[in-house]
Every structure is written in structure tokens, then in C-alpha cells.
Design an enzyme around this catalytic site. Structure first.
Site, short mmCIF file in Angstrom:
data_model
loop_
_atom_site.label_atom_id
_atom_site.label_comp_id
_atom_site.label_asym_id
_atom_site.label_seq_id
_atom_site.Cartn_x
_atom_site.Cartn_y
_atom_site.Cartn_z
N ASP A 180 34.62 28.19 9.13
CA ASP A 180 34.32 29.32 10.01
C ASP A 180 35.53 29.61 10.90
OD1 ASP A 180 31.36 30.54 11.22
OD2 ASP A 180 33.19 30.82 12.39
N GLU A 232 24.96 38.37 11.97
CA GLU A 232 26.11 39.24 12.19
C GLU A 232 26.68 39.77 10.89
OE1 GLU A 232 30.51 38.43 13.79
OE2 GLU A 232 28.95 37.44 14.96
N HIS A 262 24.41 33.46 4.02
CA HIS A 262 25.26 32.30 4.24
C HIS A 262 24.50 31.20 4.98
CE1 HIS A 262 25.89 35.08 7.65
NE2 HIS A 262 26.04 34.01 8.40
N HIS A 271 25.32 27.93 7.61
CA HIS A 271 26.29 27.26 8.46
C HIS A 271 26.11 25.75 8.32
CE1 HIS A 271 27.47 30.70 11.21
NE2 HIS A 271 26.38 31.20 10.65
P1 5GP Z 1 26.24 34.97 11.59
O1 5GP Z 1 26.25 36.19 10.69
O2 5GP Z 1 25.59 33.79 10.94
O3 5GP Z 1 25.70 35.27 12.96
O4 5GP Z 1 27.76 34.56 11.84
C1 5GP Z 1 28.81 34.86 10.96
C2 5GP Z 1 29.87 33.78 11.05
O5 5GP Z 1 30.98 34.23 10.25
C3 5GP Z 1 30.42 33.55 12.46
O6 5GP Z 1 30.29 32.16 12.77
C4 5GP Z 1 31.89 33.99 12.38
O7 5GP Z 1 32.75 33.18 13.15
C5 5GP Z 1 32.19 33.88 10.89
N1 5GP Z 1 33.19 34.84 10.45
C6 5GP Z 1 33.17 36.18 10.65
N2 5GP Z 1 34.26 36.77 10.10
C7 5GP Z 1 34.99 35.76 9.54
C8 5GP Z 1 36.22 35.73 8.81
O8 5GP Z 1 36.89 36.74 8.58
N3 5GP Z 1 36.66 34.51 8.37
C9 5GP Z 1 35.94 33.36 8.60
N4 5GP Z 1 36.47 32.22 8.12
N5 5GP Z 1 34.78 33.35 9.27
C10 5GP Z 1 34.30 34.53 9.74
#
Ligand code: 5GP
Length: 107
Positions: free
Chosen positions: A29, A88, A93, A95
């Protein structure tokens, strides 16, 4: 338009790859909650994890388990917790977040 994770899988956006097979991809992440925080995604682009068909969902879960066990061996933590968030980025996905025995975050 492909999701940001599809672009990462294709290598259009750089990522630190942790593991990969024909169907799934795991990478660090960009904004880790703890050291070793890893995202596990299906290569198939589906918005939400429970929209995956049962075979892909169980394949993703088993792949995530293997990655979690590998992470436990290389980070200074005892366990790897799992969170299914996905609010987001609209690409299913999981975590994988390293934690210690007290369930505290490993920083
Ligand atoms: P969620 O959708 O589960 O709320 O969070 C999405 C996760 O994707 C976040 O923890 C964010 O840091 C990660 N993330 C978003 N864009 C990128 C990216 O371009 N590269 C990486 N490695 N992680 C990302």
C-alpha cells in the site's frame, strides 16, 4: 477507464510487488497503516469484493492467506490481520495489515 489497480497490475503505474499469479496480484500500500501493509487484488476488475463469483472470491482469499503467511515471516510482527474495506478504490481488494500479539499496529 481502467481502475488505478488495473493500471498497477499492467505495470502502467509502478508498485512494489509482493506476489503474483495468473489471477491475483499483491503489492505494498502506498500509504501503509503498518510496515508491510499489502493490498491483494484480483486481476479481474470488479468494483466490490462480494461481486466476485464464488470461485474467484475463494481463490483470492486463499492467495491472500499465502501472502499473509509470507509477510509474517519477513516483518517484525507476529500476525497479519485482514481488513476488507474497499471504499475508496473501486476495484475489489483485501488489506493485509501486520499487527502484534496485543492486536496493536506494528509501526
Ligand atoms: P480503500 O479503497 O480500501 O478505502 O483504500 C484503498 C487503498 O489503496 C488505500 O490504502 C491507498 O493507500 C491505496 N492506494 C491508492 N492508490 C494507490 C496507488 O497508486 N498505489 C498503491 N500502492 N496503493 C494505492
Amino acid at each position: 477507464m481502467p481502475s488505478i489497480f488495473s493500471r498497477i497490475i499492467k505495470g502502467e503505474i509502478p508498485s512494489y510487488k509482493v506476489a503474483e499469479d495468473d489471477s491475483f496480484y499483491a503489492f505494498l500500500d502506498i500509504n501503509p497503516t503498518t510496515k508491510g501493509h499489502t493490498l491483494v487484488v484480483p486481476k479481474q476488475e470488479v468494483d466490490y469484493i462480494f461481486d466476485l463469483n464464488d470461485d474467484t472470491l475463494s481463490g483470492l482469499t486463499l492467495f491472500a492467506k499465502k501472502v499473509a503467511k509470507a509477510i509474517e515471516k519477513v516483518v517484525a510482527c507476529h500476525r497479519v490481520g485482514v481488513a476488507v474495506i474497499g471504499l475508496e478504490v473501486p476495484h475489489a481488494h483485501i488489506h493485509l495489515i501486520p499487527i502484534n500479539e496485543e492486536k496493536d499496529m506494528c509501526l
